[in-house]
Write a protein that holds these residues in place. Structure first.
Motif, PDB file in Angstrom:
ATOM      1  N   ASP A  34      42.732  54.009  39.826  1.00 41.15           N
ATOM      2  CA  ASP A  34      43.019  53.163  40.992  1.00 41.15           C
ATOM      3  C   ASP A  34      41.871  52.193  41.258  1.00 41.15           C
ATOM      4  O   ASP A  34      42.089  51.034  41.613  1.00 41.15           O
ATOM      5  N   GLY A  35      40.640  52.655  41.083  1.00 42.34           N
ATOM      6  CA  GLY A  35      39.476  51.786  41.282  1.00 42.34           C
ATOM      7  C   GLY A  35      39.441  50.644  40.290  1.00 42.34           C
ATOM      8  O   GLY A  35      39.130  49.506  40.640  1.00 42.34           O
ATOM      9  N   LEU A  36      39.773  50.927  39.035  1.00 43.85           N
ATOM     10  CA  LEU A  36      39.807  49.871  38.023  1.00 43.85           C
ATOM     11  C   LEU A  36      40.922  48.859  38.310  1.00 43.85           C
ATOM     12  O   LEU A  36      40.738  47.660  38.105  1.00 43.85           O
ATOM     13  N   LYS A  37      42.067  49.344  38.770  1.00 47.42           N
ATOM     14  CA  LYS A  37      43.155  48.424  39.130  1.00 47.42           C
ATOM     15  C   LYS A  37      42.713  47.506  40.268  1.00 47.42           C
ATOM     16  O   LYS A  37      43.012  46.316  40.266  1.00 47.42           O
ATOM     17  N   MET A  38      42.007  48.061  41.238  1.00 46.03           N
ATOM     18  CA  MET A  38      41.507  47.268  42.359  1.00 46.03           C
ATOM     19  C   MET A  38      40.504  46.233  41.867  1.00 46.03           C
ATOM     20  O   MET A  38      40.506  45.083  42.297  1.00 46.03           O
ATOM     21  N   MET A  39      39.654  46.629  40.928  1.00 47.91           N
ATOM     22  CA  MET A  39      38.652  45.717  40.397  1.00 47.91           C
ATOM     23  C   MET A  39      39.314  44.533  39.693  1.00 47.91           C
ATOM     24  O   MET A  39      38.855  43.401  39.808  1.00 47.91           O
ATOM     25  N   VAL A  40      40.399  44.780  38.998  1.00 47.67           N
ATOM     26  CA  VAL A  40      41.104  43.708  38.297  1.00 47.67           C
ATOM     27  C   VAL A  40      41.629  42.675  39.294  1.00 47.67           C
ATOM     28  O   VAL A  40      41.655  41.481  39.002  1.00 47.67           O
ATOM     29  N   THR A  41      42.013  43.104  40.488  1.00 47.12           N
ATOM     30  CA  THR A  41      42.492  42.147  41.486  1.00 47.12           C
ATOM     31  C   THR A  41      41.356  41.403  42.177  1.00 47.12           C
ATOM     32  O   THR A  41      41.536  40.282  42.631  1.00 47.12           O
ATOM     33  N   ILE A  42      40.168  41.994  42.236  1.00 46.91           N
ATOM     34  CA  ILE A  42      39.042  41.386  42.944  1.00 46.91           C
ATOM     35  C   ILE A  42      38.230  40.446  42.051  1.00 46.91           C
ATOM     36  O   ILE A  42      37.771  39.393  42.499  1.00 46.91           O
ATOM     37  N   VAL A  43      38.030  40.788  40.792  1.00 58.54           N
ATOM     38  CA  VAL A  43      37.120  40.055  39.912  1.00 58.54           C
ATOM     39  C   VAL A  43      37.446  38.567  39.783  1.00 58.54           C
ATOM     40  O   VAL A  43      36.531  37.743  39.828  1.00 58.54           O
ATOM     41  N   PRO A  44      38.707  38.152  39.633  1.00 60.05           N
ATOM     42  CA  PRO A  44      38.949  36.703  39.532  1.00 60.05           C
ATOM     43  C   PRO A  44      38.438  35.914  40.735  1.00 60.05           C
ATOM     44  O   PRO A  44      37.857  34.833  40.572  1.00 60.05           O
ATOM     45  N   SER A  45      38.621  36.447  41.929  1.00 64.46           N
ATOM     46  CA  SER A  45      38.107  35.772  43.133  1.00 64.46           C
ATOM     47  C   SER A  45      36.591  35.657  43.087  1.00 64.46           C
ATOM     48  O   SER A  45      36.028  34.622  43.447  1.00 64.46           O
ATOM     49  N   LEU A  46      35.941  36.710  42.647  1.00 63.32           N
ATOM     50  CA  LEU A  46      34.476  36.690  42.583  1.00 63.32           C
ATOM     51  C   LEU A  46      33.969  35.697  41.547  1.00 63.32           C
ATOM     52  O   LEU A  46      32.979  35.007  41.785  1.00 63.32           O
ATOM     53  N   ILE A  47      34.639  35.611  40.419  1.00 59.07           N
ATOM     54  CA  ILE A  47      34.218  34.672  39.379  1.00 59.07           C
ATOM     55  C   ILE A  47      34.321  33.242  39.888  1.00 59.07           C
ATOM     56  O   ILE A  47      33.408  32.431  39.703  1.00 59.07           O
ATOM     57  N   ILE A  48      35.413  32.926  40.561  1.00 56.13           N
ATOM     58  CA  ILE A  48      35.593  31.575  41.105  1.00 56.13           C
ATOM     59  C   ILE A  48      34.528  31.284  42.155  1.00 56.13           C
ATOM     60  O   ILE A  48      33.919  30.218  42.163  1.00 56.13           O
ATOM     61  N   LEU A  49      34.285  32.229  43.049  1.00 55.47           N
ATOM     62  CA  LEU A  49      33.303  32.034  44.109  1.00 55.47           C
ATOM     63  C   LEU A  49      31.907  31.834  43.536  1.00 55.47           C
ATOM     64  O   LEU A  49      31.198  30.896  43.929  1.00 55.47           O
ATOM     65  N   LEU A  50      31.494  32.674  42.614  1.00 55.38           N
ATOM     66  CA  LEU A  50      30.156  32.558  42.051  1.00 55.38           C
ATOM     67  C   LEU A  50      29.998  31.275  41.235  1.00 55.38           C
ATOM     68  O   LEU A  50      28.935  30.651  41.249  1.00 55.38           O
ATOM     69  N   SER A  51      31.053  30.852  40.552  1.00 51.79           N
ATOM     70  CA  SER A  51      31.007  29.583  39.812  1.00 51.79           C
ATOM     71  C   SER A  51      30.849  28.402  40.764  1.00 51.79           C
ATOM     72  O   SER A  51      30.086  27.475  40.495  1.00 51.79           O
ATOM     73  N   ALA A  52      31.572  28.440  41.871  1.00 53.39           N
ATOM     74  CA  ALA A  52      31.476  27.353  42.850  1.00 53.39           C
ATOM     75  C   ALA A  52      30.074  27.271  43.448  1.00 53.39           C
ATOM     76  O   ALA A  52      29.521  26.176  43.619  1.00 53.39           O
ATOM     77  N   ILE A  53      29.480  28.412  43.750  1.00 56.95           N
ATOM     78  CA  ILE A  53      28.124  28.428  44.305  1.00 56.95           C
ATOM     79  C   ILE A  53      27.141  27.833  43.303  1.00 56.95           C
ATOM     80  O   ILE A  53      26.294  27.003  43.658  1.00 56.95           O
ATOM     81  N   TYR A  54      27.254  28.230  42.055  1.00 54.30           N
ATOM     82  CA  TYR A  54      26.351  27.713  41.028  1.00 54.30           C
ATOM     83  C   TYR A  54      26.506  26.202  40.896  1.00 54.30           C
ATOM     84  O   TYR A  54      25.513  25.476  40.799  1.00 54.30           O
TER      85      TYR A  54
END
Length: 170
Positions: A34-54
């Motif tokens: 369940d934790g890995l499934k949750m991570m799959v839904t969260i990671v794309p948002s984090l990648i976009i956010l961190l890319s935008a900050i950079y």
């Protein structure tokens, strides 16, 4: 004493699982899945956010915004040396910590500016990160009033930090 809390909790869970005659390993595997499934839904948002900050930092947009906002924020009582912190804190906690450390290294941790930066870091939240993680985890696409309300709360936190340090630092 505190170092025994987690082993104590694990022992209680193991005892309760044995008492109910359930397979604890299966429950652990299910929770990890369940934790890995949750991570799959969260990671794309984090990648976009961190890319935008950079991109914002690398393009110089953050420095330009700091230059434009400096007179207005100085008028409100926010030290000009902390403006980059004010701009970056809602976006990234780690970047804000780096900016805060730089401010404290430059001005000293016991200076008014250093103390203000420390209080700002403790009084505000990484709004965009928090919204992207929690709303992404729940599958919410429209943030409606959450984003403006959170940004207003951050701004009030920056003002309160600046004014509080100014009152108590003198």
């Amino acid at each position: 004493m505190y170092e025994y809390i987690i082993p104590f909790i694990l022992a209680i869970i193991a005892i309760l699982t044995l008492h109910k005659k359930e397979n604890a390993y299966d429950h652990l595997i299910s929770g990890a899945t369940d934790g890995l499934k949750m991570m799959v839904t969260i990671v794309p948002s984090l990648i976009i956010l961190l890319s935008a900050i950079y991109m914002l930092r690398a393009s110089g947009a953050m420095d330009a915004a700091a230059g434009l906002l400096s007179p207005a924020l100085s008028f409100l009582g926010i030290p000009p040396e902390t403006i980059l912190l004010v701009l970056i804190r809602p976006l990234s906690g780690s970047a804000a910590l780096a900016v805060g450390a730089e401010i404290m290294y430059t001005h000293g941790p016991d200076s008014m500016v250093g103390t203000t930066a420390a209080v700002m870091l403790g009084s505000t939240e990484t709004t965009f990160y928090t919204i992207s993680v929690y709303f992404g985890a729940c599958g919410i696409k429209k943030t409606r009033y959450a984003l403006p309300a959170a940004l207003i709360a951050d701004f009030v936190g920056f003002l309160a930090a600046s004014w509080t340090v100014r009152i108590f630092y003198a």
